[in-house]
Every structure is written in C-alpha cells, then in structure tokens.
Enzyme design. Structure first.
Site, PDB file in Angstrom:
ATOM      1  N   LYS A 120      42.205  31.218  43.939  1.00 28.59           N
ATOM      2  CA  LYS A 120      42.724  30.049  43.230  1.00 28.59           C
ATOM      3  C   LYS A 120      42.528  28.764  44.041  1.00 28.59           C
ATOM      4  O   LYS A 120      42.450  27.679  43.484  1.00 28.59           O
ATOM      5  CB  LYS A 120      44.177  30.260  42.839  1.00 28.59           C
ATOM      6  CG  LYS A 120      44.278  31.354  41.775  1.00 28.59           C
ATOM      7  CD  LYS A 120      45.612  31.464  41.109  1.00 28.59           C
ATOM      8  CE  LYS A 120      45.547  32.416  39.934  1.00 28.59           C
ATOM      9  NZ  LYS A 120      45.301  33.817  40.323  1.00 28.59           N
TER      10      LYS A 120
HETATM   11  C1  LIG Z   1      44.844  34.822  39.482  1.00 34.06           C
HETATM   12  C2  LIG Z   1      44.198  36.008  40.094  1.00 34.06           C
HETATM   13  C3  LIG Z   1      43.380  36.885  39.349  1.00 34.06           C
HETATM   14  C4  LIG Z   1      43.166  36.747  37.854  1.00 34.06           C
HETATM   15  O1  LIG Z   1      42.389  35.636  37.520  1.00 34.06           O
HETATM   16  P1  LIG Z   1      42.382  35.052  36.032  1.00 34.06           P
HETATM   17  O2  LIG Z   1      41.655  33.784  36.121  1.00 34.06           O
HETATM   18  O3  LIG Z   1      43.848  34.859  35.668  1.00 34.06           O
HETATM   19  O4  LIG Z   1      41.736  36.066  35.150  1.00 34.06           O
HETATM   20  C5  LIG Z   1      42.744  37.930  40.023  1.00 34.06           C
HETATM   21  N1  LIG Z   1      42.943  38.131  41.347  1.00 34.06           N
HETATM   22  C6  LIG Z   1      43.729  37.322  42.078  1.00 34.06           C
HETATM   23  C7  LIG Z   1      43.909  37.618  43.533  1.00 34.06           C
HETATM   24  C8  LIG Z   1      44.386  36.226  41.499  1.00 34.06           C
HETATM   25  O5  LIG Z   1      45.173  35.436  42.248  1.00 34.06           O
END
Ligand SMILES: *Cc1c(COP(=O)(O)O)cnc(C)c1O
Length: 479
Positions: A120
């Site tokens: 993120k």
């Molecule tokens: C947020 C997240 C996901 C999922 O991603 P999306 O964009 O919500 O599909 C997968 N792995 C990790 C470690 C995350 O923080």
C-alpha cells in the site's frame, strides 16, 4: 483527460478534482473516460527507464491538470531508494520494485519495501505528495479520518506525516493489533498525525467513521476526507509497477506474461486490468483469494454474491478479509461495455444486500476476453506454501503473497502454457505476519535493521470509548 462515474450520473471531472474525494456523487466510482494506449515505440523507450521516469510517462497520460515539471518533481520525490529501502539483501533499492526470480519463469515482484513493509506504500506515498501539492495550490486543507486494523492506516500515516494542509485521525481497535503494528503507528511523533485507539473492535472504529462522515455539517465544517481503496489515484499509482514488472521479467516487448495477485478489495488487480487495457502484453491475471472467496466465486461462476460482515472469515492473510470488493465495480463497468445503466442495475441489487448473476446476460460471453482466472487458498495452503518456498529458495514470503503463489502454481500445473513468465506480486514482508511464519517454519522472520526495537519507542495515542461524539470533539479540538 476527464474522469467519469461508473454509474453515469456525475459531471466529468478533472484529475485534481477527484483526487481528494471518494465516491462520485451518484455513488459510483471514477474512471478515466477512456484508457490511454501505449504504442510499440513507447514500450520500447519505457523498457529502459528507471522507476520514477516510467512513473512520470504513465501518470502524464492520466493527469493533464498538473504541469509536467511539477508532476516530475512530485514523482521524483516519491519513488526514491531512500523511501523504498527495505529490500532483500543483495537487491538494488534503486529498482524500487526489485524482481526476485525463484526459478526460471517464476518471479516475485517486491512491492513491500516502503516504510510500512506492505504494497500500500507504493500508491499511498504518491498520494501524500499529490495531496500536499493540490491543497497548497488551492490554499485548502483536509482532515483525513480513517479506521484501520493494520496495513492501510499505517501506510496512510507514513504517507501523510509532515504534509502541509493534511491532518490524519486514525482509529484502531485498542489492543487488537500486533505490538509491531502498534509501534509502527503510535510511535509517530508528527504534529499532524493523531492516533485514536478505540475500546472495541475494528467494526466499532468503522462505525464511528461512518457516523462522523454522515454528519454533513461536521463533515464540511472540518473538511473530513478519506484515503480508502476506491480512491482513483491509488489505483493509478499501482498501474506503474505492472509495467516495471513486465520489463523486468521479459527481454522483448513481443513476450506476454501472467501476473498473480493476492486480492481483497480488487484495487491491486484492477490496476493490472487497466495496464492490460492500455496495451501491456499481459496474457492473464490470476486472482487469488483466501477463505473469503467472493471474487474467486465470481470469476468461476459469473455470480457476484457479497457476504455480510458476520460471514467474513478472520484469516491469517487479514488484509484480504473482505465481504465485498469495493473496486470491483470498476471492472464490471468495462465488462458491460461501459454501460452505466447496467452497472446501476447490478449495484441496486448489491447495495440492497443482494447479489447479481451474469449467467443469463450477454456479458458472460465477454468475460474470457479480459484474461482473468482465479483460485483460493486456505490457512493450510498458506503454511505449506511458506514452507515450500523457504525450503527450496531460503526466501520468506508473507501470508498474502503465499496465497498468490499457491494459486499461481495451481494454475500453471492446470495446463497454462508454461513458457509464459509468471510474476507473483509480493504485497507484504513476512515480518508483518510473524505469528503465521512461526507456525509454518518454527522460527521468526528477521526484520529490517532500522525497524529493530521500535516497540520500545515512546508512543502517542489517545484511548477512547467507541463514541462518535467524543471523536468529533477530539477532532474539533485539534483543528
Ligand atoms: C491490501 C492488501 C491486499 C489486497 O489488496 P486489494 O487491492 O485490496 O485487492 C493484499 N495483500 C496485502 C499485504 C495488503 O495489504
């Protein structure tokens, strides 16, 4: 480039006008009015570029209301080896998203080398710089209110810390996060970051955010905003690393690749879909879920059946524990030929707590064209996958990445042409989920040197009851 709503009821907007907002006023999600295409000549030039230069090329196709030299400055400031420094020993932090080859044709794209060790950061760090820039231009401010059980909240805080015009109020459930997660967030001493630990569960935090946002007077008076996963700029920033990963895993632009993506809210893989629509040679997008398999079910059956929060499993890949996928509407808009009436019809059902079924519609026949395949992974699968990767390669992967590795392997053994490179997106570092790593391997992951001992740092957090009025008072007092 203008942005339109998936539900067709909002006036087209410029990039900077949708940057700070969430949903379109008609309840839809913003998308560009068309996907800019990438020519063969551009692909050839882009192959050689460092991350920040590639980012600028891609962003310029979508952002025409920020002057190029300003955009360049923001991008150069965002994608630095200093910010994405927590890469594996031996990898080059200048790559920003280094590629690790596990075996010929099977790669991990490291997206979790930023300050909070999860992917993120890739988008959120850009958002922080874009917010500061646009707010300064408009002589405006924003108060970001959010609820987090871990990854998103810390990524938002590390992106917004010290940014002028931005304050963050982040609610988290008191005592429910790991000591490491608490330390990451609560040890921030920046004036503009306020951590609020709520005596309750994550849902209580989310209810407070909803209650505060539903108070229209308060919301406009205190300029309350969000940085949730439907924010268009977050999806946009994620398109960049699909290009970077493609170039890293191939030798020529004639080649095709497959990406495997651990998915929850469909934000990450939505960016992959858009990269493919732009003309990046992606043969397939493998969507991996955990036990919360609403998206796997859709791609297998054509039925989208969101669950209630009570039917959402708490799993060892917690950032994928979702009952409905908030970005999924973007893909469906493309699937139905960008017909907002069809989206409105489907989401009338979803918003009323129901489901929709494509099997009796002409859209079902369109689905294969978009290249998605899917699968799911369980806790036992995660443990086995973490163990297998450790034993064969001495590399520790996190639980979410394990879901994507498991589904990618399953897909390859099910008869996909194995000559196509498989790129698994590595979305977090193992150290963030060390309990499960311990369960799988009997030992703890090591953590980046700079983050050793952060649990001992002084913490700044207000502990409060689950009371929206009290949270409003606190916000009012700090503004
Ligand atoms: C947020 C997240 C996901 C999922 O991603 P999306 O964009 O919500 O599909 C997968 N792995 C990790 C470690 C995350 O923080």
């Amino acid at each position: 480039m203008k942005y339109i709503s998936t539900r067709g009821g909002a006036a087209p907007q410029a990039f900077s006008d949708i940057l700070l907002g969430g949903l379109a006023p008609d309840g839809g999600l913003y998308l560009p009015e068309r996907y800019p295409q990438v020519s063969a000549a551009e692909l050839a030039e882009w192959r050689e570029l460092p991350y920040h230069a590639l980012a600028l090329r891609i962003l310029q196709k979508y952002i025409d209301d920020i002057p190029a030299c300003d955009l360049k400055m923001l991008v150069d400031r965002t994608y630095t080896a200093q910010t994405y420094r927590y890469c594996r020993p031996g990898r080059d932090a200048d790559d920003i998203t280094p590629l690790t080859t596990l075996e010929p044709g099977f790669h991990l794209l490291e997206l979790s080398n930023g300050p909070t060790l999860a992917f993120k950061d890739m988008a959120m760090q850009l958002l922080g710089n874009l917010f500061e820039y646009v707010l300064a231009k408009r002589n405006d401010t924003i108060n970001i209110l959010g609820a987090t059980s871990g990854d998103t909240g810390s990524a938002a805080e590390y992106a917004m810390r010290g940014k002028k015009g931005v304050r963050v109020f982040m609610l988290s459930p008191d005592g429910k996060m790991s000591a490491f997660q608490r330390a990451q967030m609560y040890s921030l001493q920046d004036e503009n970051i306020t951590n609020i630990a709520i005596r309750g569960m994550f849902d209580d935090c989310q209810d407070i955010v909803k209650a505060v946002s539903n108070d229209a007077d308060f919301k406009s008076r205190f300029k309350i905003g969000a940085v949730n996963s439907i924010n268009w700029a977050r999806v946009l920033a994620q398109i960049i690393y699909y290009f970077k990963g493609y170039f890293a895993a191939t030798r020529s632009n004639e080649e095709q690749v497959i990406f495997s993506v651990p998915s929850g809210n469909f934000g990450n893989i939505c960016a992959g879909h858009i990269a493919r629509m732009m003309g990046l040679p992606i043969a397939q997008l493998v969507l991996a879920t955990n036990e919360n398999d609403v998206l796997d079910e859709f791609f297998r059956t054509g039925v989208y059946r969101p669950r209630g929060t009570a039917d959402t499993y708490v799993t060892s890949s917690p950032s994928m524990d979702i009952s409905k996928a908030s970005n999924f509407e973007r893909f469906v808009f493309d699937l139905v030929g960008r017909d907002p009436a069809a989206v409105r019809e489907f989401w009338a059902k979803v918003d009323a707590g129901g489901s929709f079924d494509l099997r009796d519609t002409p859209f079902m026949a369109q689905l294969p064209k978009f290249g998605f395949v899917s699968g799911k992974s369980t806790h036992a699968d995660r443990l086995a996958t973490i163990r297998a990767v450790w034993q064969s390669h001495q590399i520790m992967i996190d639980t979410h990445t394990a879901d994507a590795v498991k589904v990618a392997r399953e897909h390859m053994s099910a008869g996909v042409p194995t000559s196509l490179p498989m790129i698994v997106l590595e979305t977090a570092q193992a150290v963030k989920f060390s309990e499960t790593i311990h369960e799988a391997l009997g030992c703890d992951p090591s953590r980046p040197k700079a983050l050793e001992g952060i649990e001992a740092l002084p913490q700044r957090v207000s502990v409060m009851d689950a009371d929206a009025a009290a949270v409003k008072t606190l916000i009012a007092n700090r503004c």
